[in-house]
Design a protein around this motif. Structure first.
Motif, PDB file in Angstrom:
ATOM      1  N   LEU C  20       0.828  -1.212   0.000  1.00  0.00           N
ATOM      2  CA  LEU C  20       0.000   0.000   0.000  1.00  0.00           C
ATOM      3  C   LEU C  20       0.862   1.262   0.000  1.00  0.00           C
ATOM      4  CD1 LEU C  20      -2.851  -1.108   2.439  1.00  0.00           C
ATOM      5  CD2 LEU C  20      -2.872  -1.022  -0.072  1.00  0.00           C
ATOM      6  N   VAL C  21       1.908   1.268   0.837  1.00  0.00           N
ATOM      7  CA  VAL C  21       2.796   2.440   0.876  1.00  0.00           C
ATOM      8  C   VAL C  21       3.498   2.608  -0.473  1.00  0.00           C
ATOM      9  CG1 VAL C  21       4.854   3.422   1.950  1.00  0.00           C
ATOM     10  CG2 VAL C  21       3.140   2.291   3.373  1.00  0.00           C
ATOM     11  N   ALA C  22       3.974   1.495  -1.040  1.00  0.00           N
ATOM     12  CA  ALA C  22       4.708   1.562  -2.314  1.00  0.00           C
ATOM     13  C   ALA C  22       3.802   2.057  -3.445  1.00  0.00           C
ATOM     14  CB  ALA C  22       5.291   0.195  -2.654  1.00  0.00           C
ATOM     15  N   MET C  23       2.528   1.637  -3.425  1.00  0.00           N
ATOM     16  CA  MET C  23       1.618   2.079  -4.485  1.00  0.00           C
ATOM     17  C   MET C  23       1.240   3.545  -4.312  1.00  0.00           C
ATOM     18  SD  MET C  23      -0.691  -1.321  -5.250  1.00  0.00           S
ATOM     19  CE  MET C  23      -1.417  -0.653  -6.756  1.00  0.00           C
ATOM     20  N   ASP C  24       1.154   3.990  -3.077  1.00  0.00           N
ATOM     21  CA  ASP C  24       0.954   5.424  -2.823  1.00  0.00           C
ATOM     22  C   ASP C  24       2.057   6.239  -3.477  1.00  0.00           C
ATOM     23  OD1 ASP C  24      -1.353   5.642  -1.435  1.00  0.00           O
ATOM     24  OD2 ASP C  24      -0.453   6.177   0.489  1.00  0.00           O
ATOM     25  N   LYS C  25       3.273   5.667  -3.469  1.00  0.00           N
ATOM     26  CA  LYS C  25       4.427   6.364  -4.033  1.00  0.00           C
ATOM     27  C   LYS C  25       4.560   6.089  -5.534  1.00  0.00           C
ATOM     28  CE  LYS C  25       6.282   8.257  -0.356  1.00  0.00           C
ATOM     29  NZ  LYS C  25       6.826   9.607  -0.246  1.00  0.00           N
ATOM     30  N   LYS C  26       3.595   5.373  -6.103  1.00  0.00           N
ATOM     31  CA  LYS C  26       3.579   5.072  -7.540  1.00  0.00           C
ATOM     32  C   LYS C  26       4.839   4.319  -7.981  1.00  0.00           C
ATOM     33  CE  LYS C  26      -0.363   7.120  -8.529  1.00  0.00           C
ATOM     34  NZ  LYS C  26      -1.491   6.214  -8.794  1.00  0.00           N
ATOM     35  N   LEU C  27       5.349   3.438  -7.137  1.00  0.00           N
ATOM     36  CA  LEU C  27       6.526   2.657  -7.517  1.00  0.00           C
ATOM     37  C   LEU C  27       6.160   1.628  -8.583  1.00  0.00           C
ATOM     38  CD1 LEU C  27       8.369   2.098  -4.132  1.00  0.00           C
ATOM     39  CD2 LEU C  27       8.426   4.026  -5.702  1.00  0.00           C
ATOM     40  N   ASP C  28       7.194   1.136  -9.285  1.00  0.00           N
ATOM     41  CA  ASP C  28       6.936   0.089 -10.279  1.00  0.00           C
ATOM     42  C   ASP C  28       6.861  -1.277  -9.592  1.00  0.00           C
ATOM     43  OD1 ASP C  28       9.535  -0.903  -9.899  1.00  0.00           O
ATOM     44  OD2 ASP C  28      10.352   0.220 -11.581  1.00  0.00           O
ATOM     45  N   LEU C  29       6.573  -2.321 -10.374  1.00  0.00           N
ATOM     46  CA  LEU C  29       6.340  -3.643  -9.785  1.00  0.00           C
ATOM     47  C   LEU C  29       7.522  -4.127  -8.950  1.00  0.00           C
ATOM     48  CD1 LEU C  29       4.429  -5.908 -12.324  1.00  0.00           C
ATOM     49  CD2 LEU C  29       3.868  -5.450  -9.938  1.00  0.00           C
ATOM     50  N   PHE C  30       8.743  -3.934  -9.450  1.00  0.00           N
ATOM     51  CA  PHE C  30       9.911  -4.360  -8.694  1.00  0.00           C
ATOM     52  C   PHE C  30      10.013  -3.588  -7.371  1.00  0.00           C
ATOM     53  CE2 PHE C  30      14.464  -3.979  -7.610  1.00  0.00           C
ATOM     54  CZ  PHE C  30      14.732  -5.317  -7.398  1.00  0.00           C
ATOM     55  N   GLY C  31       9.793  -2.276  -7.455  1.00  0.00           N
ATOM     56  CA  GLY C  31       9.816  -1.449  -6.253  1.00  0.00           C
ATOM     57  C   GLY C  31       8.765  -1.895  -5.242  1.00  0.00           C
ATOM     58  N   ILE C  32       7.564  -2.208  -5.724  1.00  0.00           N
ATOM     59  CA  ILE C  32       6.498  -2.662  -4.829  1.00  0.00           C
ATOM     60  C   ILE C  32       6.913  -3.955  -4.125  1.00  0.00           C
ATOM     61  CG2 ILE C  32       4.150  -3.608  -4.764  1.00  0.00           C
ATOM     62  CD1 ILE C  32       3.452  -1.668  -7.054  1.00  0.00           C
ATOM     63  N   PHE C  33       7.484  -4.876  -4.886  1.00  0.00           N
ATOM     64  CA  PHE C  33       7.886  -6.143  -4.284  1.00  0.00           C
ATOM     65  C   PHE C  33       8.966  -5.932  -3.222  1.00  0.00           C
ATOM     66  CE2 PHE C  33      10.668  -9.860  -4.050  1.00  0.00           C
ATOM     67  CZ  PHE C  33       9.750 -10.773  -3.535  1.00  0.00           C
ATOM     68  N   ILE C  34       9.973  -5.106  -3.540  1.00  0.00           N
ATOM     69  CA  ILE C  34      11.064  -4.893  -2.582  1.00  0.00           C
ATOM     70  C   ILE C  34      10.558  -4.196  -1.319  1.00  0.00           C
ATOM     71  CG2 ILE C  34      13.266  -3.700  -2.184  1.00  0.00           C
ATOM     72  CD1 ILE C  34      13.556  -6.109  -3.960  1.00  0.00           C
ATOM     73  N   ILE C  35       9.720  -3.165  -1.489  1.00  0.00           N
ATOM     74  CA  ILE C  35       9.196  -2.453  -0.314  1.00  0.00           C
ATOM     75  C   ILE C  35       8.358  -3.408   0.539  1.00  0.00           C
ATOM     76  CG2 ILE C  35       7.677  -0.590   0.476  1.00  0.00           C
ATOM     77  CD1 ILE C  35      10.267   0.444  -0.713  1.00  0.00           C
ATOM     78  N   SER C  36       7.553  -4.223  -0.118  1.00  0.00           N
ATOM     79  CA  SER C  36       6.724  -5.185   0.601  1.00  0.00           C
ATOM     80  C   SER C  36       7.601  -6.175   1.364  1.00  0.00           C
ATOM     81  CB  SER C  36       5.845  -5.916  -0.410  1.00  0.00           C
ATOM     82  OG  SER C  36       5.102  -6.918   0.216  1.00  0.00           O
ATOM     83  N   PHE C  37       8.625  -6.670   0.672  1.00  0.00           N
ATOM     84  CA  PHE C  37       9.535  -7.643   1.260  1.00  0.00           C
ATOM     85  C   PHE C  37      10.269  -7.054   2.463  1.00  0.00           C
ATOM     86  CE2 PHE C  37      13.389 -10.268   1.349  1.00  0.00           C
ATOM     87  CZ  PHE C  37      12.818 -11.532   1.266  1.00  0.00           C
ATOM     88  N   VAL C  38      10.775  -5.834   2.287  1.00  0.00           N
ATOM     89  CA  VAL C  38      11.533  -5.171   3.349  1.00  0.00           C
ATOM     90  C   VAL C  38      10.633  -4.897   4.554  1.00  0.00           C
ATOM     91  CG1 VAL C  38      12.489  -2.915   3.926  1.00  0.00           C
ATOM     92  CG2 VAL C  38      13.364  -4.169   1.957  1.00  0.00           C
ATOM     93  N   THR C  39       9.393  -4.481   4.306  1.00  0.00           N
ATOM     94  CA  THR C  39       8.477  -4.222   5.412  1.00  0.00           C
ATOM     95  C   THR C  39       8.262  -5.500   6.228  1.00  0.00           C
ATOM     96  OG1 THR C  39       7.338  -2.648   3.968  1.00  0.00           O
ATOM     97  CG2 THR C  39       6.215  -3.266   6.005  1.00  0.00           C
TER      98      THR C  39
END
Lengths: 205, 205, 205
Positions: C20-39
């Motif tokens: 949710l945070v990554a999509m708020d920041k309009k990240l791409d798919l790789f970014g979303i996965f990494i942010i999700s993973f790191v969280t």
């Protein structure tokens, strides 16, 4: 010897890219050196800390700090002319992520990680120097935002490696093939403007 | 005993500087404590993770967390009056980076690093608490931007140490001389307004 | 089995919050996965690096990467509907920090840390995934700013655990009681709008 040369070329390309980002941010000389250093060795450092391979590589191999210091001096002096090297740097960088990915995968295999974890470790080695650089420069990491085929190329090449070693071919060929797959994937993606799917259009529609 | 006292004074100075930055950012009490803690022990923590000296120091020595907690309570209560302590804090901080640099160099020697890596490790110990503090506060690290002679003093002092121990003098004197060189370098740089060269003027000209 | 299920539910809740945070920041798919993973695994990863428990947990247990990948795919597809799950996610997250805190404390005990360090380690396990997520997304970590009772609940529960095991009761009860204390503290704090004291009013007055 050949691998070593590529490793050094990749390190130089990463170091120069760090200098360019740091100078864009108008950092001082110390800041430029640290950002350059982190860009070049940050991925490998994180890899070594994650698997407990300490002291981390750059502390045991003085070649890295030497090469990076040289690259920083060169880049700061010739900063104005680096634009003309854009294509050369792009090529070095692309070769660099290919080799760094496979170096990371090798390290993962030495500590008995599963293939999927080795691929993750290789991708971290290749891509997280840039991530830490961007964090230090107060930017959202560029590889998280641009839909560029960058980490994706590393993941693809790493996956290919584990498929290729199942075939009855020499491991060294699989290793080189995987590096080439990463390089070619990225070159083709840039040439034909291929990007990660835009997930936001669908949602906003 | 003497070194220990300086170590604690340096920790307190770093902790208070963390509180001040955190309060500037209007963080809540938990945020203030973490920023203060990270400023004080972050450099040593990164050092210990880089060389595999785990659990990291502050987890084995409860004195740090105790002193920092005290410094946070004190600083939050007397926040309005801390301005008058600016000179005292600056002095503690300067003494702190001198000692922290040499503590880092010592750790590097115990894991057989080369002198240049020991100096890097010492500089990381002294300076990277502030770097992590600034990253958490969403700022480009102040020591990368201001052309201040800060990390440079650590590098200079560390280098002096490895030159001095080549001379026929007691190692303890070299150790203390290096700390004094760091402190005096920084004090002189601030007094005479000496800064890192501005590389941008040349480029923009 | 029961703990394992809660661990997975907590991981899923953390992973979805990262998406949710990554999509708020309009990240791409790789970014979303990494942010999700790191969280989801960032807190445990930092914990393992601080105590030298390497390769870090997620590299040895493929269940985490699998579950997180599933959570990312699910969240990206159903992003529009996740708002209706807000309460469920909040509950998972709260259960998650309860369990993660105690997992961290357990790890601390296995390397003979003092109770106060175990509590710190547990709080890091529960809370620092979110901190690294916010650093990567170029935000000051939310748990440093909002005066929310979040880390405080972890510290309270962890402290309770070390008091409870002094009593003549089974350690397993103390363990479960501590998890419940964390969960209930946070639920009550949210329900009754209890926050950390505002230290700035006093100062500005």
């Amino acid at each position: 010897m050949f691998y070593f040369l590529i490793d050094i070329l990749g390190t130089i390309a990463f170091a120069i890219s760090g200098v360019l980002v740091a100078m864009d941010k108008k950092l001082d000389l110390f800041g430029i050196f640290i950002i350059s250093f982190v860009t070049a060795v940050g991925g490998g450092t994180l890899r070594d800390m994650l698997i407990g391979n300490t002291p981390v590589l750059w502390m045991r191999e003085p070649i890295y700090i030497t090469v990076i210091a040289g690259a920083v001096v060169f880049s700061v002096i010739f900063a104005r002319h680096l634009k003309h090297l854009r294509r050369t740097l792009f090529l070095f960088d692309t070769i660099g992520i290919g080799l760094f990915t496979m170096l990371g995968i090798e390290k993962g295999l030495t500590v008995d990680l599963l293939p999927v974890m080795c691929i993750a470790l290789g991708t971290i080695t290749a891509c997280f120097g840039g991530v830490i650089r961007d964090m230090l420069c107060n930017e959202i990491p560029v590889i998280f935002r641009t839909k560029e085929v960058y980490a994706t190329a590393c993941i693809l090449g790493g996956t290919s490696y584990f498929i290729l070693i199942l075939l009855p071919i020499d491991g060294a060929y699989a290793y080189i093939a995987a590096i080439l797959i990463i390089i070619v994937t990225r070159l083709l993606a840039v040439k034909f403007n291929i990007a990660l799917p835009n997930i936001y259009k669908k949602i906003d529609a």
